[in-house]
Write an enzyme that holds these catalytic residues in place. Structure first.
Site, mmCIF file in Angstrom:
data_model
loop_
_atom_site.group_PDB
_atom_site.id
_atom_site.type_symbol
_atom_site.label_atom_id
_atom_site.label_comp_id
_atom_site.label_asym_id
_atom_site.label_seq_id
_atom_site.Cartn_x
_atom_site.Cartn_y
_atom_site.Cartn_z
ATOM 1 N N SER A 52 0.218 -1.469 0.185
ATOM 2 C CA SER A 52 -0.483 0.357 0.105
ATOM 3 C C SER A 52 0.420 1.138 -0.137
ATOM 4 O O SER A 52 2.323 1.010 0.506
ATOM 5 C CB SER A 52 -0.936 -0.282 1.471
ATOM 6 O OG SER A 52 -1.621 -0.486 1.716
HETATM 7 N N1 SAH Z 1 0.469 -5.393 4.559
HETATM 8 C C1 SAH Z 1 0.371 -6.120 3.467
HETATM 9 C C2 SAH Z 1 0.161 -5.276 1.733
HETATM 10 C C3 SAH Z 1 -0.209 -6.766 0.799
HETATM 11 S S1 SAH Z 1 -1.607 -6.837 -0.392
HETATM 12 C C4 SAH Z 1 2.251 -4.623 2.734
HETATM 13 O O1 SAH Z 1 2.735 -4.291 3.626
HETATM 14 O O2 SAH Z 1 2.771 -5.282 1.883
HETATM 15 C C5 SAH Z 1 -2.561 -7.824 0.416
HETATM 16 C C6 SAH Z 1 -2.111 -9.317 0.314
HETATM 17 O O3 SAH Z 1 -3.536 -9.550 0.669
HETATM 18 C C7 SAH Z 1 -1.438 -9.815 -0.211
HETATM 19 O O4 SAH Z 1 -0.594 -10.245 -0.620
HETATM 20 C C8 SAH Z 1 -2.564 -11.239 -0.642
HETATM 21 O O5 SAH Z 1 -1.874 -12.145 -1.429
HETATM 22 C C9 SAH Z 1 -3.211 -11.294 0.420
HETATM 23 N N2 SAH Z 1 -4.324 -12.051 0.878
HETATM 24 C C10 SAH Z 1 -5.217 -11.789 0.286
HETATM 25 N N3 SAH Z 1 -6.449 -12.562 0.514
HETATM 26 C C11 SAH Z 1 -5.748 -13.560 1.496
HETATM 27 C C12 SAH Z 1 -6.446 -13.941 2.628
HETATM 28 N N4 SAH Z 1 -7.432 -14.332 2.465
HETATM 29 N N5 SAH Z 1 -5.479 -14.501 4.138
HETATM 30 C C13 SAH Z 1 -4.411 -14.321 4.043
HETATM 31 N N6 SAH Z 1 -3.973 -13.126 3.154
HETATM 32 C C14 SAH Z 1 -4.935 -12.563 1.962
#
Ligand code: SAH
Length: 204
Positions: A52
């Site tokens: 993000s």
């Molecule tokens: N907080 C992260 C943002 C990553 S984007 C950062 O600081 O980089 C969101 C993430 O959520 C992705 O990596 C995706 O694979 C994950 N995601 C999506 N659905 C999910 C679920 N049900 N359980 C765990 N992770 C999930």
């Protein structure tokens, strides 16, 4: 980044501003992206996912009002950057990721930085992480169609949960507060996140 993107907007939590000036964001993105790591935008982190925008990390974190002694659950570890910021502001972070390559990368970075108060696991985070609950704060960094019920159940009384809820193009950042068993939901802002994929998210 802190001066221009956070202080000029509505980020006022002094501990958070300090932490975001210290956590090395460039270590959470690929070498090829390092030059853009502190820009005012999200960046790709592989597997079709994104880290993000710094301001979004800051405003979601600020909404949790962390004091230092909390246990926090994050859903969507991704690069690990959000978890890293949280780990400097609370006692213990639990974070769940569904894509193994991202989880492995994040774990490596936590070790390199010696952020030892983060535990990460591979799973469907829409189910939460019941063994370690209840949590004082829960943050979901992917957008789903609704607030996953297991997460509300695993939130402690007086806890705060933040999650983007909407369709797959635009979501509303929702803050859920639990007080004496009562739940209050407030809309904070329009945002766009990658999909929350799982039993209580989007199905694929
Ligand atoms: N907080 C992260 C943002 C990553 S984007 C950062 O600081 O980089 C969101 C993430 O959520 C992705 O990596 C995706 O694979 C994950 N995601 C999506 N659905 C999910 C679920 N049900 N359980 C765990 N992770 C999930």
């Amino acid at each position: 980044m802190v001066q221009e993107q956070l202080l000029r907007r509505d980020i006022v939590d002094q501990r958070l501003l300090m932490v975001m000036s210290e956590v090395p964001r460039h270590l959470f993105v690929d070498d090829a992206m390092r030059g853009r790591a502190y820009g005012d935008h999200p960046l790709p982190i592989g597997a079709g996912q994104t880290i993000s925008q710094p301001y979004v990390v800051a405003s979601m974190t600020q909404a949790l009002k962390l004091k230092g002694d909390e246990k926090v659950l994050e859903i969507g570890t991704g690069s690990g950057y959000q978890a890293a910021v949280l780990s400097r502001l609370c006692e213990q972070v639990y974070t769940v990721e569904r894509i193994n390559s991202l989880l492995a990368g994040a774990r490596k970075t936590f070790d390199k930085l010696r952020y030892y108060n983060i535990r990460a696991k591979l799973d469907d985070g829409t189910l939460g992480w019941p063994e370690n609950g209840p949590y004082d704060a829960i943050i979901v960094t992917a957008g789903g169609p609704e607030i996953p019920r297991p997460l509300v159940e695993q939130l402690s009384d007086n806890g705060r949960l933040i999650i983007p809820v909407g369709d797959q193009y635009v979501q509303e950042l929702q803050l859920l507060e639990k007080n004496e068993g009562q739940v209050k939901i407030t809309d904070l802002a329009s945002v766009r996140f990658v999909d929350l994929v799982g039993e209580h998210g989007w199905n694929r």
